[in-house]
Write a protein that holds these residues in place. Sequence first.
Motif, PDB file in Angstrom:
ATOM      1  N   ASP A   1       0.856  -1.181   0.000  1.00 38.50           N
ATOM      2  CA  ASP A   1       0.000   0.000   0.000  1.00 38.50           C
ATOM      3  C   ASP A   1       0.895   1.235   0.000  1.00 38.50           C
ATOM      4  O   ASP A   1       1.892   1.287   0.730  1.00 38.50           O
TER       5      ASP A   1
ATOM      6  N   GLN B   1       1.412   5.282   0.582  1.00 37.17           N
ATOM      7  CA  GLN B   1       0.924   6.476   1.246  1.00 37.17           C
ATOM      8  C   GLN B   1       1.840   7.657   0.897  1.00 37.17           C
ATOM      9  O   GLN B   1       2.812   7.505   0.163  1.00 37.17           O
TER      10      GLN B   1
ATOM     11  N   GLU C   1       3.436   0.533   3.133  1.00 34.38           N
ATOM     12  CA  GLU C   1       3.106  -0.511   4.080  1.00 34.38           C
ATOM     13  C   GLU C   1       3.031  -1.804   3.294  1.00 34.38           C
ATOM     14  O   GLU C   1       2.378  -1.874   2.243  1.00 34.38           O
TER      15      GLU C   1
ATOM     16  N   ASP D   1      -0.312  -0.928  -5.003  1.00 35.10           N
ATOM     17  CA  ASP D   1      -1.463  -0.073  -5.298  1.00 35.10           C
ATOM     18  C   ASP D   1      -1.013   1.196  -6.017  1.00 35.10           C
ATOM     19  O   ASP D   1      -0.097   1.889  -5.579  1.00 35.10           O
TER      20      ASP D   1
ATOM     21  N   LYS E   1      -4.913  -1.563  -9.238  1.00 33.85           N
ATOM     22  CA  LYS E   1      -5.823  -0.489  -8.846  1.00 33.85           C
ATOM     23  C   LYS E   1      -7.114  -1.109  -8.361  1.00 33.85           C
ATOM     24  O   LYS E   1      -7.713  -1.923  -9.064  1.00 33.85           O
TER      25      LYS E   1
ATOM     26  N   GLU F   1      -4.912   0.221   6.108  1.00 35.19           N
ATOM     27  CA  GLU F   1      -3.829  -0.214   5.223  1.00 35.19           C
ATOM     28  C   GLU F   1      -3.549  -1.704   5.352  1.00 35.19           C
ATOM     29  O   GLU F   1      -3.226  -2.370   4.355  1.00 35.19           O
TER      30      GLU F   1
ATOM     31  N   ASP G   1      -5.963  -3.506   3.221  1.00 27.49           N
ATOM     32  CA  ASP G   1      -5.616  -3.336   1.809  1.00 27.49           C
ATOM     33  C   ASP G   1      -4.426  -4.213   1.428  1.00 27.49           C
ATOM     34  O   ASP G   1      -4.429  -4.855   0.367  1.00 27.49           O
ATOM     35  N   CYS G   2      -3.412  -4.250   2.277  1.00 26.01           N
ATOM     36  CA  CYS G   2      -2.222  -5.044   1.965  1.00 26.01           C
ATOM     37  C   CYS G   2      -2.562  -6.522   1.819  1.00 26.01           C
ATOM     38  O   CYS G   2      -2.064  -7.190   0.908  1.00 26.01           O
TER      39      CYS G   2
ATOM     40  N   TYR H   1      -4.236  -7.037  -1.486  1.00 30.42           N
ATOM     41  CA  TYR H   1      -3.285  -7.016  -2.604  1.00 30.42           C
ATOM     42  C   TYR H   1      -2.436  -8.296  -2.633  1.00 30.42           C
ATOM     43  O   TYR H   1      -2.120  -8.809  -3.714  1.00 30.42           O
TER      44      TYR H   1
END
Length: 219
Positions: free
Chosen positions: A3, A5, A10, A67, A92, A192, A195-196, A199
């Motif tokens: 991720d 930022q 992260e 991402d 994405k 995050e 999200d990680c 992914y």
Amino acid sequence: GVDVQDDRFEVEVVGWGVGKESWGIRYQKIYGDMLKEQVWRDLDAFLTATFSKKDGTQLPILCTCIDSGGHHTDQVYRFTKERYERRIFAIKGKGGDGIPFVSPPSKVPIRDNKRITCWLYTIGVDAGRATIMANLKVQEPGPKYCHFNRHPDAGYDLNFFNGLLSEKLVLTHTRRGDRWAWEKLPGHNRNEALDCRDYANAGLKIINPDMDAIERRLQ
């Protein structure tokens, strides 16, 4: 799964077994000025590292999804284009019902030089979140069970689990009808970690290894 930022990456490294049993190996934050090369070199160094099993077996990172949807899109495109042969891909996220978890990749231009393109995977983050939450409910080691590294330096602390469990599926009523949507829980401001893991799961889907064949070869 990476991720991006404004001031850091992260990253979660996840290992996989038969039946999509997973092992959270490392959760790492890499801080730096994202407009300078050093932090990208630090990420590259991390992604070339190997991780050791108890028997000494060295495990390299087989696939990485980064991402590109929110921060530093062009830098992500350039970074992944140069490392495509290492299976480092730009992704994405896209929310909404009926969006497949991983769609076939498409070529996208880098905005500051449209003659340069890279491959981009679109992932259905809602479908991904549903899978994560279902897997976390599995109680016994085996298919779909999620292990997490207990070593204090592995990064799996309270902040990680607050982020991993930061959202829930909520039924909302609109003029167009009822719809389900993922919403952050009160007091859980950072997602995050969720999200990680999303992914990282996408990376497994993209390369789609035959885990049964791998298991037989290791026996």
